[in-house]
Design an enzyme around this catalytic site. Structure first.
Site, PDB file in Angstrom:
ATOM      1  CD  GLU A 110      40.779  46.921  39.385  1.00 18.42           C
ATOM      2  OE1 GLU A 110      40.551  47.991  39.955  1.00 18.42           O
ATOM      3  OE2 GLU A 110      39.962  45.974  39.380  1.00 18.42           O
ATOM      4  CE  LYS A 152      37.751  50.934  39.892  1.00 19.00           C
ATOM      5  NZ  LYS A 152      38.186  49.725  40.640  1.00 19.00           N
ATOM      6  CB  CYS A 171      37.209  47.066  38.299  1.00 22.63           C
ATOM      7  SG  CYS A 171      36.573  45.678  39.282  1.00 22.63           S
TER       8      CYS A 171
END
Length: 290
Positions: free
Chosen positions: A45, A118, A155
């Site tokens: 990330e 995300k 994540c």
């Protein structure tokens, strides 16, 4: 016996404040991974920058880059040259005032296949992502690359089984979780170990529940208050860890056989036995128990 073996490389790095140095180091590691036989190369990330989300500071918006842009152009050229798939997460400037924590998937011919942004954005001590990132609005995407059908999630997304299930139902063979996770100064010892165990357990459970492969590639090193714990790993459709890094910089090489997915779904046919007629309440924020 039919096989469809694919070699993955998970590049686990320390990051400095110099994005040029970070980029050069990553490119060198991609080239080495290709020399080692990797066909799909996964980056962590925000691979190009330090983890700036520990503080709230307007200046960090200047780190964002457009898609397509300099990062994707350089990686696309490299992917084509090496004939590898590259999954590259970085800070995206989509428009004035709209920034995302994004990941691009570049196919082995250098084609920029698309972007995943995300969806789940945390806001915790040391992880002030809501200040910087607009939640993704493009849905959960699956990219049919030369070597495998890849669904990138990022994540905080990894804690939500709904995201993994939707991606698997759309045909994902490999769930990829680029990650920046670690411990704060008061989370050392047994507390830190329990966090690491939980982090691996939830992702192995996605592999089992969806009978697909999972690859999680984390940062490492200390940045500010956060000690990123590394331990990037690959899990099989049965949840077995096929390869795992330690705490330091490392490139994890793992071979997976895509055809294991079919075999696993015959043995444990979760998709067959899903009671989709009973799942409507999952779309609610909270369900009152009558």
């Amino acid at each position: 016996m039919n096989i469809k073996k694919v070699t993955l490389a998970l590049i686990q790095c320390r990051c400095s404040s110099d994005i040029t140095v970070n980029m050069k180091k990553t490119i060198k590691k991609i080239e080495q991974a290709s020399n080692d036989g990797a066909q799909i190369i996964l980056l962590q990330e925000l691979f190009q920058t330090p983890y700036f989300c520990q503080t709230v500071d307007e200046k960090y918006f200047d780190l964002a880059q457009s898609i397509p842009g300099p990062v994707t152009e350089e990686l696309s050229k490299l992917a084509k040259e090496l004939e590898v798939v590259v999954v590259a997460p970085f800070f995206e400037r989509r428009a004035a005032g709209i920034y995302h924590n994004s990941v691009c998937v570049i196919d082995a011919d250098g084609n920029l296949m698309g972007t995943y942004r995300k969806h789940h954005i945390p806001d915790d001590p040391g992880f002030h992502e809501k200040y910087y990132f607009t939640p993704g609005d493009g849905g959960y995407r699956v990219f049919d690359t030369k070597y495998a059908k890849i669904a990138p999630l990022i994540c905080w997304d990894q804690w939500f089984p709904e995201a993994a299930r939707i991606a698997a139902l759309k045909g994902a063979e490999l769930l990829v979780y680029p990650t920046a996770i670690g411990t704060l100064p008061d989370e050392k010892g047994e507390i830190g170990k329990s966090y690491l165990d939980a982090w691996q357990t939830i992702q192995k459970s996605h592999a089992i529940a969806n009978s697909c492969f999972v690859a999680s590639v984390n940062r490492t090193g200390e940045e500010g208050e956060v000690n990123f714990w590394g331990h990037s790993f690959v899990a099989s459709p049965f949840g077995k860890v096929l390869a795992e890094a330690g705490h330091d910089e490392e490139t994890v090489i793992a071979e997976i056989d895509i055809l294991e997915i079919e075999n696993q779904r015959r043995v444990w046919p979760f998709f067959r036995d899903r009671r989709i007629d009973t799942y409507q309440p999952i779309g609610n924020r909270y369900i009152e128990n009558d």
